[in-house]
Design a protein around this motif. Structure first.
Motif, PDB file in Angstrom:
ATOM      1  N   HIS A  18      13.714  -2.088  26.468  1.00  0.00           N
ATOM      2  CA  HIS A  18      13.740  -3.335  27.238  1.00  0.00           C
ATOM      3  C   HIS A  18      12.361  -3.678  27.789  1.00  0.00           C
ATOM      4  N   GLN A  49       7.252  -8.491  34.142  1.00  0.00           N
ATOM      5  CA  GLN A  49       7.354  -9.940  34.186  1.00  0.00           C
ATOM      6  C   GLN A  49       6.796 -10.668  32.968  1.00  0.00           C
ATOM      7  N   GLN A 100       7.189  -7.892  26.442  1.00  0.00           N
ATOM      8  CA  GLN A 100       8.213  -8.154  25.424  1.00  0.00           C
ATOM      9  C   GLN A 100       9.036  -6.888  25.224  1.00  0.00           C
ATOM     10  N   PRO A 146      17.801  -7.177  25.958  1.00  0.00           N
ATOM     11  CA  PRO A 146      17.376  -8.302  26.801  1.00  0.00           C
ATOM     12  C   PRO A 146      16.343  -7.869  27.839  1.00  0.00           C
ATOM     13  N   PRO A 147      15.304  -8.693  28.049  1.00  0.00           N
ATOM     14  CA  PRO A 147      14.329  -8.371  29.105  1.00  0.00           C
ATOM     15  C   PRO A 147      15.021  -8.283  30.460  1.00  0.00           C
ATOM     16  N   ARG A 163      13.948  -9.125  33.250  1.00  0.00           N
ATOM     17  CA  ARG A 163      13.732 -10.289  34.119  1.00  0.00           C
ATOM     18  C   ARG A 163      14.684 -11.435  33.803  1.00  0.00           C
ATOM     19  N   GLN A 164      15.414 -11.339  32.668  1.00  0.00           N
ATOM     20  CA  GLN A 164      16.388 -12.377  32.331  1.00  0.00           C
ATOM     21  C   GLN A 164      17.828 -11.863  32.440  1.00  0.00           C
ATOM     22  N   LEU A 171      20.731 -14.003  33.724  1.00  0.00           N
ATOM     23  CA  LEU A 171      21.304 -15.038  32.867  1.00  0.00           C
ATOM     24  C   LEU A 171      22.521 -14.507  32.118  1.00  0.00           C
ATOM     25  N   ARG A 172      22.586 -13.190  31.948  1.00  0.00           N
ATOM     26  CA  ARG A 172      23.635 -12.583  31.126  1.00  0.00           C
ATOM     27  C   ARG A 172      24.673 -11.854  31.944  1.00  0.00           C
ATOM     28  N   GLN A 222      13.576 -11.277  38.664  1.00  0.00           N
ATOM     29  CA  GLN A 222      14.240 -12.332  37.882  1.00  0.00           C
ATOM     30  C   GLN A 222      13.393 -13.588  37.828  1.00  0.00           C
ATOM     31  N   GLU A 223      13.420 -14.240  36.673  1.00  0.00           N
ATOM     32  CA  GLU A 223      12.638 -15.476  36.478  1.00  0.00           C
ATOM     33  C   GLU A 223      13.240 -16.603  37.294  1.00  0.00           C
TER      34      GLU A 223
END
Ligand code: HEC
Length: 100
Positions: free
Chosen positions: A35, A39, A42, A49-50, A52-53, A56-57, A99-100
């Motif tokens: 992962h 920030q 990749q 999934p990163p 920082r995202q 969203l999930r 988190q973004e």
């Protein structure tokens, strides 16, 4: 649901920088091989999934409990990692902080 997330976002744990720091160290040692854990990095495994995202999930509030449950047993790619409650809390506190 809205009330629950308001209550959690106001908790002292979510804003605990020492917990977030411990979580970052745990992520570096156990998660970074797949992962993205910071920030602008990749994921080395494009399917992972990163961190920082992750919001969203996943609901980050319930992710703490999922990590001490069967989360790491359900995906074959996931590591043999069984965090205790404090480690799960530290990891999610760190995720929340980036988190973004
Ligand atoms: C060997 C590679 C690998 C390592 C190491 C790894 N992961 Fe993952 N992780 C993945 C992959 C690939 C997925 C996507 C799996 C899927 O969705 O089926 C994933 C998914 C997840 C998810 C669920 C995201 C979603 O789809 O909702 C969480 C949470 C997660 N990882 C946390 C962690 C944590 C915390 C660590 C370190 C303790 C870690 N992972 C270490 C490969 C890895």
């Amino acid at each position: 649901m809205i009330l629950a997330s308001l209550a959690l976002s106001g908790s002292a744990i979510a804003a605990d920088p020492e917990s977030a720091f411990r979580g970052k160290r745990l992520a570096e040692a156990n998660c970074a091989e797949c992962h993205a854990i910071a920030q602008v990095d990749q994921s080395l495994d494009p399917a992972a999934p990163p961190f920082r995202q992750m919001a969203l999930r996943r609901n980050l509030a319930t992710l703490r409990g999922e990590m001490t449950g069967d989360l790491f047993l359900r995906h074959a790619a996931m590591p043999d990692f069984e965090p205790d409650a404090r480690q799960a809390d530290d990891l999610v506190t760190y995720m929340e902080s980036i988190q973004e």
